[in-house]
Write a protein that holds these residues in place. Sequence first.
Motif, PDB file in Angstrom:
ATOM      1  N   LYS A 179       0.812  -1.206   0.000  1.00  0.00           N
ATOM      2  CA  LYS A 179       0.000   0.000   0.000  1.00  0.00           C
ATOM      3  C   LYS A 179       0.857   1.272   0.000  1.00  0.00           C
ATOM      4  O   LYS A 179       2.030   1.264   0.362  1.00  0.00           O
ATOM      5  CB  LYS A 179      -0.935   0.010   1.213  1.00  0.00           C
ATOM      6  CG  LYS A 179      -2.028  -1.053   1.142  1.00  0.00           C
ATOM      7  CD  LYS A 179      -2.956  -0.802  -0.033  1.00  0.00           C
ATOM      8  CE  LYS A 179      -4.160  -1.728  -0.056  1.00  0.00           C
ATOM      9  NZ  LYS A 179      -5.046  -1.458  -1.206  1.00  0.00           N
ATOM     10  N   ALA A 180       0.226   2.354  -0.405  1.00  0.00           N
ATOM     11  CA  ALA A 180       0.908   3.653  -0.468  1.00  0.00           C
ATOM     12  C   ALA A 180       1.496   4.014   0.885  1.00  0.00           C
ATOM     13  O   ALA A 180       0.894   3.758   1.939  1.00  0.00           O
ATOM     14  CB  ALA A 180      -0.079   4.730  -0.921  1.00  0.00           C
TER      15      ALA A 180
ATOM     16  N   GLU B 167       1.498  -0.022  -4.795  1.00  0.00           N
ATOM     17  CA  GLU B 167       0.497   1.004  -5.052  1.00  0.00           C
ATOM     18  C   GLU B 167       0.865   2.314  -4.368  1.00  0.00           C
ATOM     19  O   GLU B 167       0.123   2.851  -3.537  1.00  0.00           O
ATOM     20  CB  GLU B 167      -0.879   0.513  -4.596  1.00  0.00           C
ATOM     21  CG  GLU B 167      -1.328  -0.749  -5.339  1.00  0.00           C
ATOM     22  CD  GLU B 167      -2.671  -1.258  -4.864  1.00  0.00           C
ATOM     23  OE1 GLU B 167      -3.086  -0.906  -3.720  1.00  0.00           O
ATOM     24  OE2 GLU B 167      -3.310  -2.032  -5.609  1.00  0.00           O
TER      25      GLU B 167
ATOM     26  N   SER C 291       1.843   6.450  -4.287  1.00  0.00           N
ATOM     27  CA  SER C 291       1.235   7.637  -4.883  1.00  0.00           C
ATOM     28  C   SER C 291       2.243   8.771  -4.823  1.00  0.00           C
ATOM     29  O   SER C 291       3.291   8.666  -4.184  1.00  0.00           O
ATOM     30  CB  SER C 291      -0.040   8.035  -4.126  1.00  0.00           C
ATOM     31  OG  SER C 291       0.270   8.467  -2.814  1.00  0.00           O
ATOM     32  N   ALA C 292       1.920   9.874  -5.488  1.00  0.00           N
ATOM     33  CA  ALA C 292       2.846  11.007  -5.509  1.00  0.00           C
ATOM     34  C   ALA C 292       3.087  11.559  -4.110  1.00  0.00           C
ATOM     35  O   ALA C 292       4.190  12.005  -3.782  1.00  0.00           O
ATOM     36  CB  ALA C 292       2.287  12.100  -6.418  1.00  0.00           C
ATOM     37  N   THR C 293       2.066  11.539  -3.275  1.00  0.00           N
ATOM     38  CA  THR C 293       2.215  12.073  -1.917  1.00  0.00           C
ATOM     39  C   THR C 293       2.621  11.018  -0.910  1.00  0.00           C
ATOM     40  O   THR C 293       3.100  11.351   0.183  1.00  0.00           O
ATOM     41  CB  THR C 293       0.887  12.703  -1.462  1.00  0.00           C
ATOM     42  OG1 THR C 293      -0.155  11.722  -1.551  1.00  0.00           O
ATOM     43  CG2 THR C 293       0.537  13.889  -2.349  1.00  0.00           C
TER      44      THR C 293
ATOM     45  N   PRO D  58       4.737   7.743  -1.536  1.00  0.00           N
ATOM     46  CA  PRO D  58       5.427   6.704  -2.297  1.00  0.00           C
ATOM     47  C   PRO D  58       5.805   5.516  -1.407  1.00  0.00           C
ATOM     48  O   PRO D  58       5.878   5.634  -0.179  1.00  0.00           O
ATOM     49  CB  PRO D  58       6.669   7.417  -2.821  1.00  0.00           C
ATOM     50  CG  PRO D  58       6.901   8.517  -1.845  1.00  0.00           C
ATOM     51  CD  PRO D  58       5.549   8.951  -1.380  1.00  0.00           C
TER      52      PRO D  58
ATOM     53  N   THR E  41       4.169   1.322  -8.910  1.00  0.00           N
ATOM     54  CA  THR E  41       3.733   2.709  -9.103  1.00  0.00           C
ATOM     55  C   THR E  41       4.263   3.554  -7.954  1.00  0.00           C
ATOM     56  O   THR E  41       4.103   3.199  -6.782  1.00  0.00           O
ATOM     57  CB  THR E  41       2.193   2.791  -9.137  1.00  0.00           C
ATOM     58  OG1 THR E  41       1.690   1.915 -10.149  1.00  0.00           O
ATOM     59  CG2 THR E  41       1.740   4.210  -9.436  1.00  0.00           C
ATOM     60  N   SER E  42       4.903   4.654  -8.301  1.00  0.00           N
ATOM     61  CA  SER E  42       5.386   5.628  -7.318  1.00  0.00           C
ATOM     62  C   SER E  42       6.155   4.949  -6.182  1.00  0.00           C
ATOM     63  O   SER E  42       5.727   4.945  -5.022  1.00  0.00           O
ATOM     64  CB  SER E  42       4.213   6.449  -6.764  1.00  0.00           C
ATOM     65  OG  SER E  42       3.648   7.241  -7.786  1.00  0.00           O
TER      66      SER E  42
ATOM     67  N   ARG F  97       6.468   6.222 -12.628  1.00  0.00           N
ATOM     68  CA  ARG F  97       6.845   7.273 -11.680  1.00  0.00           C
ATOM     69  C   ARG F  97       7.679   6.693 -10.528  1.00  0.00           C
ATOM     70  O   ARG F  97       7.447   6.968  -9.358  1.00  0.00           O
ATOM     71  CB  ARG F  97       5.609   7.994 -11.140  1.00  0.00           C
ATOM     72  CG  ARG F  97       4.776   8.680 -12.216  1.00  0.00           C
ATOM     73  CD  ARG F  97       3.668   9.520 -11.613  1.00  0.00           C
ATOM     74  NE  ARG F  97       2.817   8.785 -10.698  1.00  0.00           N
ATOM     75  CZ  ARG F  97       1.811   8.010 -11.073  1.00  0.00           C
ATOM     76  NH1 ARG F  97       1.498   7.892 -12.359  1.00  0.00           N
ATOM     77  NH2 ARG F  97       1.075   7.376 -10.172  1.00  0.00           N
TER      78      ARG F  97
END
Length: 844
Positions: free
Chosen positions: A75-76, A110, A112-114, A116, A143-144, A165
Amino acid sequence: MISANQLQVDCRCASGGLTGFFMGWRLTLAAVLLAVACACAPAAAATLAKDTVWSGSVSLTEDVLIPQGVTLTIKAGTSITVVPAESTKTDPEYLSPLTEITVRGTLKVEGSATAPVQFIGEKPAAPGSWAGLIVDGGRAVLTSCSISDADSALMVLSGSASAERCSFRGNRYALVAQGTGSHIRLTGSTVRENDYGQLLINKGRIDSSDSIIASNRKHDRFEWADATPPRTQAIRSPAVRPVGRVYRDEALLGETVWQGRIEIGGLVRVPEGARLVVMPGTVVEFRRRDTNGDGLGENGIMIQGVLLAKGTAAEPIYFRSAERSPQPADWDAINIMNSDGVQNIIENCQIEDAYRGLHFHFSNVLVNRSLFRNSYRGIQFQESLAEIRETSFTGSKSAVQGRDSEIAFTGNLVQGNLRGVNFYRSEVRIERNRFAGSSLDGLRLRDSAGVVERNSFVGNRFGLMSQDAPFGRYVGNVAAGNAELGFSLKNLDNLELSGNFVSGNGINGASLQDVRGVIRSNSFTDNGERGIGVISFDGAITGNNFAANGLYAIDLEGKQDLLAPGNWWGGGPPGEVVFDRDDQAGRGRVQTGQQSPAPVPFVWPLTEVPTGALWRGIVDVEGIVSVPEGITLAIAPGTGVRFADNAGLTVRGRLHAKGERKRRISFSSLGEQRPSAWGEILLEYAMGSVLEHCDITSATWGIHSHFTDLSLSDSRLTGNYGGIRFRSGPVTISRSLFRGNAIGIRSYRGNARITGNLLAGNETGIFVREKGGGLDIIQNDLAGNSSYAVRVGDFNDEDVRASGNWWGPGSPAEAIFDGNQEEGIGYVRYEPVLSAPPRFLLEE
């Protein structure tokens, strides 16, 4: 931290006890880390039994395997810290001694940009402190995320991976795609400050778009493809016959003889004092049973007495899966435990579809003329006396792994496995083997002392890797055409590296770190970057040949000076091909001393040329050396090839001997220069072979060609019994000199164009034994041979076309033996004749 109920493991103990071999204990991760019941806890690893989710902070202290059909989702914001743990683990399902995440199912990251996801080594960390993410037949979707401190941040051996990314920094290798079935898609990502940004091996694919791949220390992108054809494997299938006996979980007492077709649906035990004899032609098949759901079959054989499985070449014994679609690990192993008295024999057997085909501890085992294939591992053993000879290992994740043993490994073929052979803490004698086409290393030795002699390491990613040994004698090997390194040597004492041909490797011929010993009489040529890369070496590098390496003959990275006198540096000053303190402050200096003014004679060490090779300098051939089908032997301009008595070349691949007018290639005798001092260059179906600007002398037959489209030009064949003999063709002989031979050219049912040559001072210039109608003899100088310019053989019933040649001042008929002298044989059709010698330039 990851909780105990999030992850289950399968602990398969390599040295703990019988229970560990055959029961997959389901333990929580916390239990594995603390349990004393599992004797191999330091080598244990985690296999995900079901779909799993990681989040928060995860400390990874052991390997994780994502099996087929299972998904790990991260997870993010998750941070995975990997604890360095280079171990002695022996589990065949894992691929690195470092901590790894192996993907045979699905990995989803998974970020994210905020928020990673981060993979990082435990501090203090360095590139290579953990293995990385290894996709082996599965799929990874990232991803990220960022990955640092890994040996290979993302390596795809088969399967696919995508990274969107993502950041790859501070690794040894950022992205590795290896093999035609591997694919990485990179989108909007950054690959910087790694040793290697992208490594593509054997047609692996990396597609990148909108990504930054720059400022990597050694290469942003490096590609390599193995050109070595694989050896044909004699994989056989037994005749179909009905099942004669079915076994479940049971013990065989006394002496048991198996023959016919045997089916095993459990664990068959042969206790101490009992003996199992398997007759030639027997087929032993194992049903798949996987009670713990780890994907590894559990049925097998446990030998505590003695096993005698002696097949024959005509009737091998088969140990294989009974399933309709056999897979690796359908069954467990032939296990031999505590059987160290009478030698256990596995001979002329084909063992396939296993977790570990043969697995033994504390035992005395001979494996001879057998085949191991399509398994997780072919053979695994420890604390044993092991003799493995004339056996093939192919198509497995790991060919052989042994430890704490006395090992004789002789005359084997290790080809096309993910990993080759790995010996740890053993006394070894490794002779006359072929290690070819391993996706990782061909041969790995650790804490293992002994002799590695007359082996070939070709087409692997790494040829030979050896470290932490008090003694090593590596003599007369060929390490050529490996993707990265021929030899990787680290922390070795009393090393002798001599008489090795180290050529055509993608990066370095050899790499040395903390090595003490002597390196002499080797040939380091045509490696992609360096002949030898040195971090630290204490000893002498002397009497070697260095030529045509891409960057440097020797690249000295460390601060300690290096002693390297008496080497040949390829014809130029050593300073042009050595990188040391004179090029960069802070490095040591390569002390070249007095250099060899000419190439140091190098003795070719093997009976064959195992991969495409380029000979340079002076190469001595002491026997018959073969060039197999599919292999090209090239010989560089200026090279001298010298043959001992009765020695020669047998070429069934291709010979490219392309000299230059001022840098001719010579083939001569190693001893006395006289006719028949050595054998011949034999070309058999050697299509596309070429000899240009060559000098051949003192041979029985300089060239002996069968069914080969040979081109011979601008060459000198002198002082042989025979210059060239050929059958079929087509053969082209042009602008060449034949002098001082008993026979210059001999044709038997040949198809040839012989033009622009000088044949003089021979007993017979051209001898046409049979079927001379396929010859065109044009524009040659045929004058001055003591017996005949052209002699037609007793069985030649065809006329020979030989118009437009110079025969000398007398009548051509005086220099010809044909139908005019012997009834029933063909005639030499020599008209019109030249009135003067032809004007052509010969390089006399």
